[in-house]
Motif scaffolding. Structure first.
Motif, PDB file in Angstrom:
ATOM      1  N   ILE A 173     -12.112 -36.285   7.599  1.00 40.73           N
ATOM      2  CA  ILE A 173     -12.072 -35.185   6.636  1.00 40.73           C
ATOM      3  C   ILE A 173     -10.862 -35.270   5.712  1.00 40.73           C
ATOM      4  CG2 ILE A 173     -11.833 -32.678   6.392  1.00 40.73           C
ATOM      5  CD1 ILE A 173     -13.553 -32.380   8.913  1.00 40.73           C
ATOM      6  N   GLY A 174      -9.690 -35.500   6.260  1.00 38.37           N
ATOM      7  CA  GLY A 174      -8.479 -35.513   5.456  1.00 38.37           C
ATOM      8  C   GLY A 174      -8.512 -36.563   4.358  1.00 38.37           C
ATOM      9  N   ALA A 175      -8.841 -37.796   4.716  1.00 38.77           N
ATOM     10  CA  ALA A 175      -8.883 -38.878   3.733  1.00 38.77           C
ATOM     11  C   ALA A 175      -9.957 -38.624   2.683  1.00 38.77           C
ATOM     12  CB  ALA A 175      -9.125 -40.211   4.435  1.00 38.77           C
ATOM     13  N   PHE A 176     -11.077 -38.054   3.108  1.00 34.79           N
ATOM     14  CA  PHE A 176     -12.153 -37.750   2.164  1.00 34.79           C
ATOM     15  C   PHE A 176     -11.701 -36.719   1.132  1.00 34.79           C
ATOM     16  CE2 PHE A 176     -15.732 -35.092   0.841  1.00 34.79           C
ATOM     17  CZ  PHE A 176     -16.575 -36.050   0.283  1.00 34.79           C
ATOM     18  N   ILE A 177     -10.992 -35.700   1.590  1.00 36.29           N
ATOM     19  CA  ILE A 177     -10.518 -34.661   0.666  1.00 36.29           C
ATOM     20  C   ILE A 177      -9.619 -35.259  -0.406  1.00 36.29           C
ATOM     21  CG2 ILE A 177      -9.018 -32.635   0.472  1.00 36.29           C
ATOM     22  CD1 ILE A 177     -10.114 -31.753   3.214  1.00 36.29           C
ATOM     23  N   VAL A 178      -8.697 -36.121  -0.009  1.00 36.13           N
ATOM     24  CA  VAL A 178      -7.784 -36.731  -0.972  1.00 36.13           C
ATOM     25  C   VAL A 178      -8.561 -37.551  -1.997  1.00 36.13           C
ATOM     26  CG1 VAL A 178      -5.882 -38.350  -1.270  1.00 36.13           C
ATOM     27  CG2 VAL A 178      -5.869 -36.744   0.651  1.00 36.13           C
ATOM     28  N   SER A 179      -9.528 -38.332  -1.505  1.00 38.32           N
ATOM     29  CA  SER A 179     -10.327 -39.152  -2.412  1.00 38.32           C
ATOM     30  C   SER A 179     -11.145 -38.302  -3.370  1.00 38.32           C
ATOM     31  CB  SER A 179     -11.251 -40.059  -1.590  1.00 38.32           C
ATOM     32  OG  SER A 179     -12.112 -40.803  -2.429  1.00 38.32           O
ATOM     33  N   LEU A 180     -11.812 -37.278  -2.828  1.00 38.15           N
ATOM     34  CA  LEU A 180     -12.648 -36.413  -3.661  1.00 38.15           C
ATOM     35  C   LEU A 180     -11.802 -35.572  -4.613  1.00 38.15           C
ATOM     36  CD1 LEU A 180     -15.379 -35.159  -4.411  1.00 38.15           C
ATOM     37  CD2 LEU A 180     -15.069 -33.567  -2.492  1.00 38.15           C
ATOM     38  N   GLY A 181     -10.712 -35.029  -4.109  1.00 38.20           N
ATOM     39  CA  GLY A 181      -9.886 -34.140  -4.918  1.00 38.20           C
ATOM     40  C   GLY A 181      -9.405 -34.787  -6.201  1.00 38.20           C
ATOM     41  N   PRO A 192      -4.260 -31.802   3.220  1.00 35.66           N
ATOM     42  CA  PRO A 192      -5.248 -31.824   2.148  1.00 35.66           C
ATOM     43  C   PRO A 192      -6.236 -30.657   2.280  1.00 35.66           C
ATOM     44  CG  PRO A 192      -5.125 -33.967   3.267  1.00 35.66           C
ATOM     45  CD  PRO A 192      -4.428 -32.966   4.122  1.00 35.66           C
ATOM     46  N   ALA A 193      -6.607 -30.066   1.156  1.00 36.32           N
ATOM     47  CA  ALA A 193      -7.557 -28.950   1.181  1.00 36.32           C
ATOM     48  C   ALA A 193      -8.227 -28.810  -0.178  1.00 36.32           C
ATOM     49  CB  ALA A 193      -6.858 -27.648   1.552  1.00 36.32           C
ATOM     50  N   ILE A 194      -9.486 -28.366  -0.142  1.00 35.45           N
ATOM     51  CA  ILE A 194     -10.214 -28.010  -1.351  1.00 35.45           C
ATOM     52  C   ILE A 194     -10.808 -26.627  -1.146  1.00 35.45           C
ATOM     53  CG2 ILE A 194     -12.175 -28.519  -2.861  1.00 35.45           C
ATOM     54  CD1 ILE A 194     -11.816 -31.475  -2.156  1.00 35.45           C
ATOM     55  N   ILE A 195     -10.519 -25.730  -2.066  1.00 34.55           N
ATOM     56  CA  ILE A 195     -11.117 -24.399  -2.080  1.00 34.55           C
ATOM     57  C   ILE A 195     -12.089 -24.386  -3.255  1.00 34.55           C
ATOM     58  CG2 ILE A 195     -10.698 -21.922  -2.051  1.00 34.55           C
ATOM     59  CD1 ILE A 195      -9.253 -23.506   0.191  1.00 34.55           C
ATOM     60  N   ASP A 196     -13.367 -24.280  -2.966  1.00 32.70           N
ATOM     61  CA  ASP A 196     -14.383 -24.464  -3.999  1.00 32.70           C
ATOM     62  C   ASP A 196     -14.616 -23.183  -4.815  1.00 32.70           C
ATOM     63  OD1 ASP A 196     -16.202 -25.849  -5.516  1.00 32.70           O
ATOM     64  OD2 ASP A 196     -17.573 -26.332  -3.871  1.00 32.70           O
ATOM     65  N   GLU A 197     -15.482 -23.271  -5.773  1.00 35.69           N
ATOM     66  CA  GLU A 197     -15.711 -22.199  -6.743  1.00 35.69           C
ATOM     67  C   GLU A 197     -16.164 -20.900  -6.083  1.00 35.69           C
ATOM     68  OE1 GLU A 197     -17.174 -24.271 -10.767  1.00 35.69           O
ATOM     69  OE2 GLU A 197     -18.412 -24.792  -9.041  1.00 35.69           O
ATOM     70  N   ASP A 198     -15.593 -19.807  -6.562  1.00 32.34           N
ATOM     71  CA  ASP A 198     -15.964 -18.451  -6.139  1.00 32.34           C
ATOM     72  C   ASP A 198     -15.674 -18.171  -4.663  1.00 32.34           C
ATOM     73  OD1 ASP A 198     -16.965 -17.757  -8.734  1.00 32.34           O
ATOM     74  OD2 ASP A 198     -18.772 -18.901  -8.273  1.00 32.34           O
ATOM     75  N   ALA A 199     -14.923 -19.041  -4.016  1.00 29.52           N
ATOM     76  CA  ALA A 199     -14.499 -18.759  -2.640  1.00 29.52           C
ATOM     77  C   ALA A 199     -13.416 -17.691  -2.645  1.00 29.52           C
ATOM     78  CB  ALA A 199     -13.984 -20.024  -1.967  1.00 29.52           C
ATOM     79  N   GLU A 200     -13.242 -17.051  -1.485  1.00 33.93           N
ATOM     80  CA  GLU A 200     -12.230 -16.006  -1.347  1.00 33.93           C
ATOM     81  C   GLU A 200     -11.385 -16.286  -0.110  1.00 33.93           C
ATOM     82  OE1 GLU A 200     -11.907 -11.111  -1.061  1.00 33.93           O
ATOM     83  OE2 GLU A 200     -13.852 -12.097  -1.272  1.00 33.93           O
ATOM     84  N   VAL A 201     -10.097 -16.442  -0.315  1.00 35.40           N
ATOM     85  CA  VAL A 201      -9.144 -16.659   0.775  1.00 35.40           C
ATOM     86  C   VAL A 201      -8.260 -15.418   0.828  1.00 35.40           C
ATOM     87  CG1 VAL A 201      -7.362 -18.149   1.726  1.00 35.40           C
ATOM     88  CG2 VAL A 201      -9.238 -19.147   0.396  1.00 35.40           C
ATOM     89  N   ARG A 202      -8.462 -14.611   1.854  1.00 29.80           N
ATOM     90  CA  ARG A 202      -7.876 -13.268   1.890  1.00 29.80           C
ATOM     91  C   ARG A 202      -6.468 -13.247   2.491  1.00 29.80           C
ATOM     92  NH1 ARG A 202     -13.408 -10.176   3.928  1.00 29.80           N
ATOM     93  NH2 ARG A 202     -14.503 -10.270   1.919  1.00 29.80           N
ATOM     94  N   GLN A 203      -5.958 -12.026   2.642  1.00 33.08           N
ATOM     95  CA  GLN A 203      -4.580 -11.808   3.075  1.00 33.08           C
ATOM     96  C   GLN A 203      -4.258 -12.518   4.389  1.00 33.08           C
ATOM     97  OE1 GLN A 203      -6.775  -9.446   2.222  1.00 33.08           O
ATOM     98  NE2 GLN A 203      -5.829  -7.784   1.056  1.00 33.08           N
ATOM     99  N   CYS A 204      -3.149 -13.233   4.381  1.00 33.31           N
ATOM    100  CA  CYS A 204      -2.599 -13.860   5.592  1.00 33.31           C
ATOM    101  C   CYS A 204      -3.514 -14.906   6.222  1.00 33.31           C
ATOM    102  CB  CYS A 204      -2.222 -12.803   6.632  1.00 33.31           C
ATOM    103  SG  CYS A 204      -0.976 -11.640   6.047  1.00 33.31           S
ATOM    104  N   ALA A 205      -4.481 -15.402   5.471  1.00 35.59           N
ATOM    105  CA  ALA A 205      -5.247 -16.551   5.968  1.00 35.59           C
ATOM    106  C   ALA A 205      -4.303 -17.738   6.131  1.00 35.59           C
ATOM    107  CB  ALA A 205      -6.379 -16.877   5.010  1.00 35.59           C
TER     108      ALA A 205
END
Length: 222
Positions: free
Chosen positions: A34-42, A74-87
């Protein structure tokens, strides 16, 4: 054991990570990559739709991220996602389109397909959650066995050695997990299955079922 395969658990059109699953049989095979894929895709994501924030962190410009949330790469937060308080997103995480990561929820090495909801005090580690899967308040994935041995996926058709020390749960599309349930290491839950609150789940639970307890699993009347 076709019921454990990617094809029978997920609609790959509902995730940015479609290419990661291609050529694999079982969904847990993606966990080490997952980690390596995120970097490549990002690095290929269009800058007019995604903003790079910090090292290997890409956040869609239409996503909503509260200031008190922590996102490590590495992380991707996609369109219209919601990351709320203290996540607390510890890294190696893809949060799909329209997904919700709620108050005090912790993610680590996960793929959340589009429209997934982990909205209240959830821990999700080394797991894949399919399209529109939902985890009730306080429900968690336990991703390491107490004796620290490698995780085995158990089912009526036989057991599969995964070779993984860390493996939480594979939730098929539209799975509903009740509040304060624990999904033990190696849990695989078929599409459109409901897990009762306060459940302790282990092994494979068939699709379109209602899990009341380990001795009482009934098929849905659809």
């Amino acid at each position: 054991m076709d019921y454990l395969t990617i094809e029978n658990l997920y609609n790959l059109e509902e995730t940015l990570a479609k290419e990661l699953f291609e050529g694999k049989t079982y969904p847990w095979e993606v966990l080490p990559e997952i980690g390596a894929f995120i970097v490549s895709l990002g690095n290929t994501l269009p800058q007019d739709k995604y903003e790079k924030r910090g090292e290997n962190i890409w956040i869609a410009r239409t996503a909503s991220v509260f200031s008190s949330a922590y996102i490590g790469g590495p992380a991707i937060i996609d369109e219209d996602a919601e990351v709320r308080q203290c996540a607390f997103i510890r890294g190696n995480a893809i949060v799909g389109k329209g997904a919700v990561v709620g108050n005090s929820t912790e993610l680590k090495n996960v793929i959340l397909f589009n429209k997934v909801q982990v909205p209240h005090y959830n821990y999700v580690g080394d797991s894949v959650l399919g399209y529109k899967a939902h985890m009730g308040a306080g429900s968690i994935t336990s991703n390491v066995k107490s004796d620290k041995t490698l995780v085995v996926v158990k089912s009526e058709g036989g057991n599969i050695e995964t070779g993984l020390k860390k493996f939480g749960a594979m939730l098929g599309d539209q799975v509903e997990v009740g509040c304060n349930s624990v999904l033990n290491p190696g849990s695989v839950i078929g599409r459109q299955t409901n897990i009762y609150p306060l459940s302790r789940v282990r092994g494979y639970i068939p699709e379109k079922s209602i899990y009341k307890d380990s001795g009482n699993i009934v098929k849905k009347e659809i």
